[in-house]
Design an enzyme around this catalytic site. Structure first.
Site, PDB file in Angstrom:
ATOM      1  N   ASP A  17       0.833  -1.218   0.000  1.00 14.21           N
ATOM      2  CA  ASP A  17       0.000   0.000   0.000  1.00 14.21           C
ATOM      3  C   ASP A  17       0.865   1.265   0.000  1.00 14.21           C
ATOM      4  O   ASP A  17       1.956   1.280   0.566  1.00 14.21           O
ATOM      5  CB  ASP A  17      -0.904  -0.022   1.243  1.00 14.21           C
ATOM      6  CG  ASP A  17      -2.038   0.987   1.127  1.00 14.21           C
ATOM      7  OD1 ASP A  17      -2.413   1.345  -0.007  1.00 14.21           O
ATOM      8  OD2 ASP A  17      -2.550   1.401   2.174  1.00 14.21           O
ATOM      9  N   ARG A  21      -0.064   7.681  -2.802  1.00 12.70           N
ATOM     10  CA  ARG A  21       0.529   8.785  -2.027  1.00 12.70           C
ATOM     11  C   ARG A  21       1.963   9.055  -2.476  1.00 12.70           C
ATOM     12  O   ARG A  21       2.410  10.194  -2.519  1.00 12.70           O
ATOM     13  CB  ARG A  21       0.477   8.460  -0.528  1.00 12.70           C
ATOM     14  CG  ARG A  21      -0.867   8.755   0.097  1.00 12.70           C
ATOM     15  CD  ARG A  21      -1.026   8.077   1.423  1.00 12.70           C
ATOM     16  NE  ARG A  21      -1.284   6.646   1.268  1.00 12.70           N
ATOM     17  CZ  ARG A  21      -1.174   5.765   2.252  1.00 12.70           C
ATOM     18  NH1 ARG A  21      -0.788   6.149   3.444  1.00 12.70           N
ATOM     19  NH2 ARG A  21      -1.451   4.501   2.032  1.00 12.70           N
ATOM     20  N   HIS A  34       1.925   3.464  -9.157  1.00 13.34           N
ATOM     21  CA  HIS A  34       1.727   2.029  -9.384  1.00 13.34           C
ATOM     22  C   HIS A  34       2.880   1.459 -10.209  1.00 13.34           C
ATOM     23  O   HIS A  34       3.339   0.339  -9.974  1.00 13.34           O
ATOM     24  CB  HIS A  34       0.386   1.776 -10.080  1.00 13.34           C
ATOM     25  CG  HIS A  34      -0.790   2.159  -9.234  1.00 13.34           C
ATOM     26  ND1 HIS A  34      -0.921   1.781  -7.923  1.00 13.34           N
ATOM     27  CD2 HIS A  34      -1.899   2.910  -9.510  1.00 13.34           C
ATOM     28  CE1 HIS A  34      -2.052   2.258  -7.419  1.00 13.34           C
ATOM     29  NE2 HIS A  34      -2.658   2.956  -8.364  1.00 13.34           N
ATOM     30  N   GLU A  64     -12.348  -4.829  -3.831  1.00 13.07           N
ATOM     31  CA  GLU A  64     -12.915  -3.490  -3.614  1.00 13.07           C
ATOM     32  C   GLU A  64     -12.245  -2.426  -4.485  1.00 13.07           C
ATOM     33  O   GLU A  64     -12.764  -1.311  -4.615  1.00 13.07           O
ATOM     34  CB  GLU A  64     -12.786  -3.088  -2.140  1.00 13.07           C
ATOM     35  CG  GLU A  64     -13.695  -3.870  -1.199  1.00 13.07           C
ATOM     36  CD  GLU A  64     -13.240  -5.297  -0.957  1.00 13.07           C
ATOM     37  OE1 GLU A  64     -12.023  -5.557  -1.012  1.00 13.07           O
ATOM     38  OE2 GLU A  64     -14.104  -6.174  -0.723  1.00 13.07           O
ATOM     39  N   LEU A 128      11.056 -20.057  -5.201  1.00 10.56           N
ATOM     40  CA  LEU A 128      10.115 -19.171  -4.498  1.00 10.56           C
ATOM     41  C   LEU A 128       8.755 -19.296  -5.178  1.00 10.56           C
ATOM     42  O   LEU A 128       8.675 -19.253  -6.406  1.00 10.56           O
ATOM     43  CB  LEU A 128      10.593 -17.712  -4.590  1.00 10.56           C
ATOM     44  CG  LEU A 128       9.627 -16.660  -4.026  1.00 10.56           C
ATOM     45  CD1 LEU A 128       9.709 -16.596  -2.503  1.00 10.56           C
ATOM     46  CD2 LEU A 128       9.919 -15.270  -4.591  1.00 10.56           C
ATOM     47  N   ILE A 185      -6.576  -4.695   7.612  1.00  5.74           N
ATOM     48  CA  ILE A 185      -6.277  -5.876   6.800  1.00  5.74           C
ATOM     49  C   ILE A 185      -6.903  -5.777   5.402  1.00  5.74           C
ATOM     50  O   ILE A 185      -6.478  -6.471   4.477  1.00  5.74           O
ATOM     51  CB  ILE A 185      -6.677  -7.154   7.581  1.00  5.74           C
ATOM     52  CG1 ILE A 185      -5.962  -8.389   7.064  1.00  5.74           C
ATOM     53  CG2 ILE A 185      -8.170  -7.348   7.618  1.00  5.74           C
ATOM     54  CD1 ILE A 185      -5.694  -9.418   8.114  1.00  5.74           C
TER      55      ILE A 185
HETATM   56  C1  IPE Z   1      -5.351  -2.751  -0.140  1.00  4.12           C
HETATM   57  O1  IPE Z   1      -5.042  -1.401  -0.279  1.00  4.12           O
HETATM   58  C2  IPE Z   1      -5.354  -3.436  -1.465  1.00  4.12           C
HETATM   59  C3  IPE Z   1      -4.049  -3.542  -2.146  1.00  4.12           C
HETATM   60  C4  IPE Z   1      -2.903  -3.169  -1.666  1.00  4.12           C
HETATM   61  C5  IPE Z   1      -4.094  -4.154  -3.438  1.00  4.12           C
HETATM   62  P1  IPE Z   1      -6.194  -0.293  -0.396  1.00  4.12           P
HETATM   63  O2  IPE Z   1      -5.494   1.014  -0.499  1.00  4.12           O
HETATM   64  O3  IPE Z   1      -7.152  -0.638  -1.452  1.00  4.12           O
HETATM   65  O4  IPE Z   1      -6.914  -0.435   1.027  1.00  4.12           O
HETATM   66  P2  IPE Z   1      -7.894   0.575   1.771  1.00  4.12           P
HETATM   67  O5  IPE Z   1      -8.977   0.944   0.800  1.00  4.12           O
HETATM   68  O6  IPE Z   1      -7.093   1.777   2.164  1.00  4.12           O
HETATM   69  O7  IPE Z   1      -8.385  -0.176   2.967  1.00  4.12           O
HETATM   70  C1  IPE Z   2      -1.777   0.203  -3.308  1.00  2.00           C
HETATM   71  O1  IPE Z   2      -1.498   1.555  -3.344  1.00  2.00           O
HETATM   72  C2  IPE Z   2      -1.956  -0.391  -4.677  1.00  2.00           C
HETATM   73  C3  IPE Z   2      -3.345  -0.747  -5.002  1.00  2.00           C
HETATM   74  C4  IPE Z   2      -4.359  -0.714  -4.183  1.00  2.00           C
HETATM   75  C5  IPE Z   2      -3.583  -1.191  -6.362  1.00  2.00           C
HETATM   76  P1  IPE Z   2      -2.662   2.631  -3.290  1.00  2.00           P
HETATM   77  O2  IPE Z   2      -3.069   2.971  -4.672  1.00  2.00           O
HETATM   78  O3  IPE Z   2      -3.773   2.180  -2.395  1.00  2.00           O
HETATM   79  O4  IPE Z   2      -1.900   3.859  -2.627  1.00  2.00           O
HETATM   80  P2  IPE Z   2      -2.483   4.895  -1.596  1.00  2.00           P
HETATM   81  O5  IPE Z   2      -2.966   4.125  -0.389  1.00  2.00           O
HETATM   82  O6  IPE Z   2      -3.609   5.621  -2.277  1.00  2.00           O
HETATM   83  O7  IPE Z   2      -1.332   5.780  -1.270  1.00  2.00           O
HETATM   84 MG    MG Z   3      -4.131   2.433  -0.413  1.00  2.00          MG
END
Ligand code: IPE
Ligand code: IPE
Ligand code: MG
Length: 244
Positions: A17, A21, A34, A64, A128, A185
């Site tokens: 995650d 940001r 990404h 989601e 792995l 989670i």
């Molecule tokens: C969780 O991150 C999903 C992935 C890393 C693929 P999100 O950024 O979607 O989670 P929430 O919405 O903050 O809980």
């Molecule tokens: C996680 O990074 C990757 C995916 C959910 C695909 P985010 O895109 O959720 O990054 P933040 O949380 O917005 O920074």
């Molecule tokens: Mg996120």
């Protein structure tokens, strides 16, 4: 359940995650984050191979995440397609077995074909196992496992559910890392993480490097995994000094 040795995690799971940001802080579009996330994953896979980790499971796209703006979702799908073409040959050479875990029916026919093709290139690799959770949700996995058993008329027990889940080909994760500072989670490995050690890092995923991984592994090594037992039960039996 036996007490697993704590020193080295066999199976590491990561909620990658913080990509958005990372990009926003640089005044870049989220998709640039990404893209950088893919680089970070490549580095992490290499580091896990070098450290003798047996299984790495990463959360790449959740059930989601379809709720995100259309442009971001289509950008993520395109990025996955390109990453497969670019990365899979090297993964195959490095002894990585690639598995995609998630609901295939929700994906386009083109994406389903690309995932199948990528998996077909690496099935015999043993260094792995890399599970990429894509269109994945822990609730989806529990529900699809229960539906499978019901359709077969089989009894629903902990063992039968476990065996029917999409992650049945690997043991449960020992260490679950979430980067990006959130302490939740988000529907990842709800069943399999029952006894995982949790580790939260404030680093954004693109900044999560080898040193950060080593910190997480060192933190894990200092934990005591009790699986419901007492701390005293974990200690090796001491010889009785009176009988020495
Ligand atoms: C969780 O991150 C999903 C992935 C890393 C693929 P999100 O950024 O979607 O989670 P929430 O919405 O903050 O809980
Ligand atoms: C996680 O990074 C990757 C995916 C959910 C695909 P985010 O895109 O959720 O990054 P933040 O949380 O917005 O920074
Ligand atoms: Mg996120």
């Amino acid at each position: 359940m036996s007490t697993a040795p704590t020193a080295r995690p066999h199976h590491i799971a990561i909620v990658m995650d913080g990509n958005g940001r990372w990009a926003t802080r640089r005044f870049l579009p989220r998709l640039a984050g990404h893209r950088q996330g893919v680089e970070s994953l490549r580095r992490c896979v290499r580091a896990c191979v070098a450290r003798g980790v047996g299984v790495l499971t990463v959360f790449a796209f959740s059930s989601e995440n379809w709720n995100r703006p259309h442009d971001e979702v289509s950008g993520l799908m395109e990025l996955m397609g390109k990453a497969l073409v670019r990365e899979v040959p090297q993964l195959a050479k490095d002894g990585v077995r690639l598995c995609f875990v998630g609901e295939r029916a929700g994906l386009s026919a083109g994406m389903r074909g690309a995932l199948e093709q990528a998996e077909a290139l690496t099935p015999a690799n043993t260094r792995l196992t890399l599970n990429v959770c894509f269109n994945y949700g822990g609730r989806w996995d529990i529900a699809q496992a229960a539906a499978k058993l019901a359709a077969r008329g089989e009894p629903i027990t902990e063992a039968s559910l476990h065996a029917a889940m999409a992650m049945a080909h690997v043991p449960d994760p020992d260490l679950l890392i979430r980067t990006g500072g959130e302490k939740r989670i988000s529907n990842f490995l709800l069943w399999q993480a029952a006894y995982a050690e949790l580790y939260f890092s404030d680093r954004l995923w693109p900044d999560f490097d080898e040193a950060a991984l080593d910190e997480a592994i060192a933190d894990y090594a200092a934990r005591e995994r009790r699986f419901g037992r007492t701390s005293e039960q974990q200690q090796p039996a001491q010889p009785d000094p009176l009988c020495a």
